[in-house]
Design a protein around this motif. Sequence first.
Motif, PDB file in Angstrom:
ATOM      1  N   ALA A 115       0.870  -1.176   0.000  1.00 35.53           N
ATOM      2  CA  ALA A 115       0.000   0.000   0.000  1.00 35.53           C
ATOM      3  C   ALA A 115       0.902   1.220   0.000  1.00 35.53           C
ATOM      4  N   LEU A 116       0.747   2.068  -0.994  1.00 36.01           N
ATOM      5  CA  LEU A 116       1.587   3.263  -1.081  1.00 36.01           C
ATOM      6  C   LEU A 116       1.152   4.270  -0.028  1.00 36.01           C
ATOM      7  N   ARG A 117       2.128   4.837   0.646  1.00 34.33           N
ATOM      8  CA  ARG A 117       1.838   5.878   1.630  1.00 34.33           C
ATOM      9  C   ARG A 117       1.449   7.150   0.883  1.00 34.33           C
ATOM     10  N   CYS A 118       0.780   8.040   1.566  1.00 33.89           N
ATOM     11  CA  CYS A 118       0.311   9.269   0.925  1.00 33.89           C
ATOM     12  C   CYS A 118       1.469  10.125   0.415  1.00 33.89           C
ATOM     13  N   ASP A 119       2.663   9.970   0.995  1.00 36.74           N
ATOM     14  CA  ASP A 119       3.793  10.766   0.536  1.00 36.74           C
ATOM     15  C   ASP A 119       4.571  10.103  -0.609  1.00 36.74           C
ATOM     16  N   GLU A 120       4.173   8.893  -1.000  1.00 33.36           N
ATOM     17  CA  GLU A 120       4.841   8.227  -2.112  1.00 33.36           C
ATOM     18  C   GLU A 120       4.263   8.741  -3.424  1.00 33.36           C
ATOM     19  N   ASP A 121       5.114   9.026  -4.357  1.00 32.99           N
ATOM     20  CA  ASP A 121       4.750   9.597  -5.639  1.00 32.99           C
ATOM     21  C   ASP A 121       4.262   8.504  -6.592  1.00 32.99           C
ATOM     22  N   LEU A 122       2.997   8.593  -7.008  1.00 33.52           N
ATOM     23  CA  LEU A 122       2.443   7.592  -7.925  1.00 33.52           C
ATOM     24  C   LEU A 122       3.177   7.576  -9.263  1.00 33.52           C
ATOM     25  N   ARG A 123       3.549   8.740  -9.763  1.00 29.71           N
ATOM     26  CA  ARG A 123       4.293   8.793 -11.032  1.00 29.71           C
ATOM     27  C   ARG A 123       5.626   8.068 -10.918  1.00 29.71           C
ATOM     28  N   ALA A 124       6.320   8.282  -9.826  1.00 28.22           N
ATOM     29  CA  ALA A 124       7.610   7.613  -9.626  1.00 28.22           C
ATOM     30  C   ALA A 124       7.413   6.103  -9.516  1.00 28.22           C
ATOM     31  N   ALA A 125       6.368   5.677  -8.809  1.00 26.00           N
ATOM     32  CA  ALA A 125       6.082   4.244  -8.695  1.00 26.00           C
ATOM     33  C   ALA A 125       5.735   3.656 -10.064  1.00 26.00           C
ATOM     34  N   ALA A 126       4.950   4.389 -10.858  1.00 27.88           N
ATOM     35  CA  ALA A 126       4.596   3.929 -12.206  1.00 27.88           C
ATOM     36  C   ALA A 126       5.833   3.826 -13.083  1.00 27.88           C
ATOM     37  N   ARG A 127       6.696   4.829 -13.037  1.00 29.88           N
ATOM     38  CA  ARG A 127       7.938   4.799 -13.828  1.00 29.88           C
ATOM     39  C   ARG A 127       8.803   3.608 -13.450  1.00 29.88           C
ATOM     40  N   TYR A 128       8.900   3.357 -12.152  1.00 27.70           N
ATOM     41  CA  TYR A 128       9.702   2.231 -11.678  1.00 27.70           C
ATOM     42  C   TYR A 128       9.144   0.912 -12.228  1.00 27.70           C
ATOM     43  N   ILE A 129       7.829   0.768 -12.182  1.00 26.62           N
ATOM     44  CA  ILE A 129       7.194  -0.459 -12.658  1.00 26.62           C
ATOM     45  C   ILE A 129       7.436  -0.659 -14.150  1.00 26.62           C
ATOM     46  N   ILE A 130       7.171   0.360 -14.943  1.00 21.62           N
ATOM     47  CA  ILE A 130       7.283   0.158 -16.395  1.00 21.62           C
ATOM     48  C   ILE A 130       8.731   0.094 -16.877  1.00 21.62           C
ATOM     49  N   ALA A 131       9.684   0.455 -16.016  1.00 21.24           N
ATOM     50  CA  ALA A 131      11.094   0.344 -16.394  1.00 21.24           C
ATOM     51  C   ALA A 131      11.664  -1.054 -16.157  1.00 21.24           C
ATOM     52  N   ASN A 132      10.855  -1.977 -15.646  1.00 14.13           N
ATOM     53  CA  ASN A 132      11.330  -3.334 -15.386  1.00 14.13           C
ATOM     54  C   ASN A 132      11.959  -4.003 -16.610  1.00 14.13           C
ATOM     55  N   PRO A 133      11.355  -3.928 -17.791  1.00 13.99           N
ATOM     56  CA  PRO A 133      11.990  -4.564 -18.958  1.00 13.99           C
ATOM     57  C   PRO A 133      13.363  -3.963 -19.288  1.00 13.99           C
ATOM     58  N   LEU A 134      13.562  -2.688 -18.999  1.00 17.47           N
ATOM     59  CA  LEU A 134      14.861  -2.047 -19.214  1.00 17.47           C
ATOM     60  C   LEU A 134      15.886  -2.571 -18.209  1.00 17.47           C
ATOM     61  N   ARG A 135      15.505  -2.564 -16.924  1.00 16.83           N
ATOM     62  CA  ARG A 135      16.432  -3.011 -15.877  1.00 16.83           C
ATOM     63  C   ARG A 135      16.809  -4.475 -16.030  1.00 16.83           C
ATOM     64  N   SER A 136      15.879  -5.296 -16.530  1.00 16.88           N
ATOM     65  CA  SER A 136      16.171  -6.727 -16.677  1.00 16.88           C
ATOM     66  C   SER A 136      16.912  -7.036 -17.978  1.00 16.88           C
ATOM     67  N   GLY A 137      17.090  -6.025 -18.838  1.00 15.70           N
ATOM     68  CA  GLY A 137      17.825  -6.233 -20.080  1.00 15.70           C
ATOM     69  C   GLY A 137      17.013  -6.839 -21.213  1.00 15.70           C
ATOM     70  N   LEU A 138      15.690  -6.876 -21.070  1.00 18.69           N
ATOM     71  CA  LEU A 138      14.853  -7.422 -22.141  1.00 18.69           C
ATOM     72  C   LEU A 138      14.850  -6.515 -23.375  1.00 18.69           C
ATOM     73  N   VAL A 139      14.927  -5.206 -23.150  1.00 17.74           N
ATOM     74  CA  VAL A 139      14.923  -4.221 -24.233  1.00 17.74           C
ATOM     75  C   VAL A 139      15.857  -3.071 -23.862  1.00 17.74           C
ATOM     76  N   ASP A 140      16.245  -2.302 -24.877  1.00 17.49           N
ATOM     77  CA  ASP A 140      17.067  -1.111 -24.654  1.00 17.49           C
ATOM     78  C   ASP A 140      16.221   0.149 -24.573  1.00 17.49           C
ATOM     79  N   ASP A 141      14.983   0.055 -25.047  1.00 16.64           N
ATOM     80  CA  ASP A 141      14.067   1.194 -25.078  1.00 16.64           C
ATOM     81  C   ASP A 141      12.686   0.656 -24.737  1.00 16.64           C
ATOM     82  N   ILE A 142      11.978   1.302 -23.808  1.00 15.80           N
ATOM     83  CA  ILE A 142      10.669   0.792 -23.374  1.00 15.80           C
ATOM     84  C   ILE A 142       9.683   0.707 -24.530  1.00 15.80           C
ATOM     85  N   GLY A 143       9.870   1.509 -25.567  1.00 16.09           N
ATOM     86  CA  GLY A 143       9.017   1.442 -26.748  1.00 16.09           C
ATOM     87  C   GLY A 143       9.128   0.127 -27.495  1.00 16.09           C
ATOM     88  N   GLN A 144      10.184  -0.650 -27.221  1.00 16.17           N
ATOM     89  CA  GLN A 144      10.367  -1.957 -27.853  1.00 16.17           C
ATOM     90  C   GLN A 144       9.582  -3.052 -27.129  1.00 16.17           C
TER      91      GLN A 144
END
Length: 153
Positions: A115-144
């Motif tokens: 559960a995200l606390r009220c002071d946690e930034d939803l945009r930052a959490a969303a960015r972190y989530i969608i960057a998973n394929p980049l961090r795991s090396g599946l793609v070089d660009d999230i658009g891929q």
Amino acid sequence: MTEAFKRGYALRKGRVSLANQAYSITMVTAHRENLFSNFHMGRIVVDHLRKAGDSCLTIAFVVMPDHCHWLIQLNGSKSLSAIIKQVKGGAALEINRYLNRTGNKIWQPGFYDHALRCDEDLRAAARYIIANPLRSGLVDDIGQYALWDAVYL
């Protein structure tokens, strides 16, 4: 009782579903099988995440080869556990149908939620989530990578 079942049960202790609360969810495939490397099976999960839109607002998600991250905000019509049961159950039935098999486990028991606390930034959490394929090396660009979405983009 299997070790995976014990871990899933332990995750449920103290779980509370609050309307308008944002949750970061992680659901993992059984035996960490890379089922969602198959694009069609990944799309099945995406479709079931979207079908849950009557019960929650999807802020972001990414379907990885062996797990799924989902950032949602509950609207109060269903509990978090009921929503996850709907998504995992529906996706499992459809994937087993696609693979022409019955009763095979698709998911590990339970799910991880934060559960995200009220002071946690939803945009930052969303960015972190969608960057998973980049961090795991599946793609070089999230658009891929095709198995993600976020309301902010």
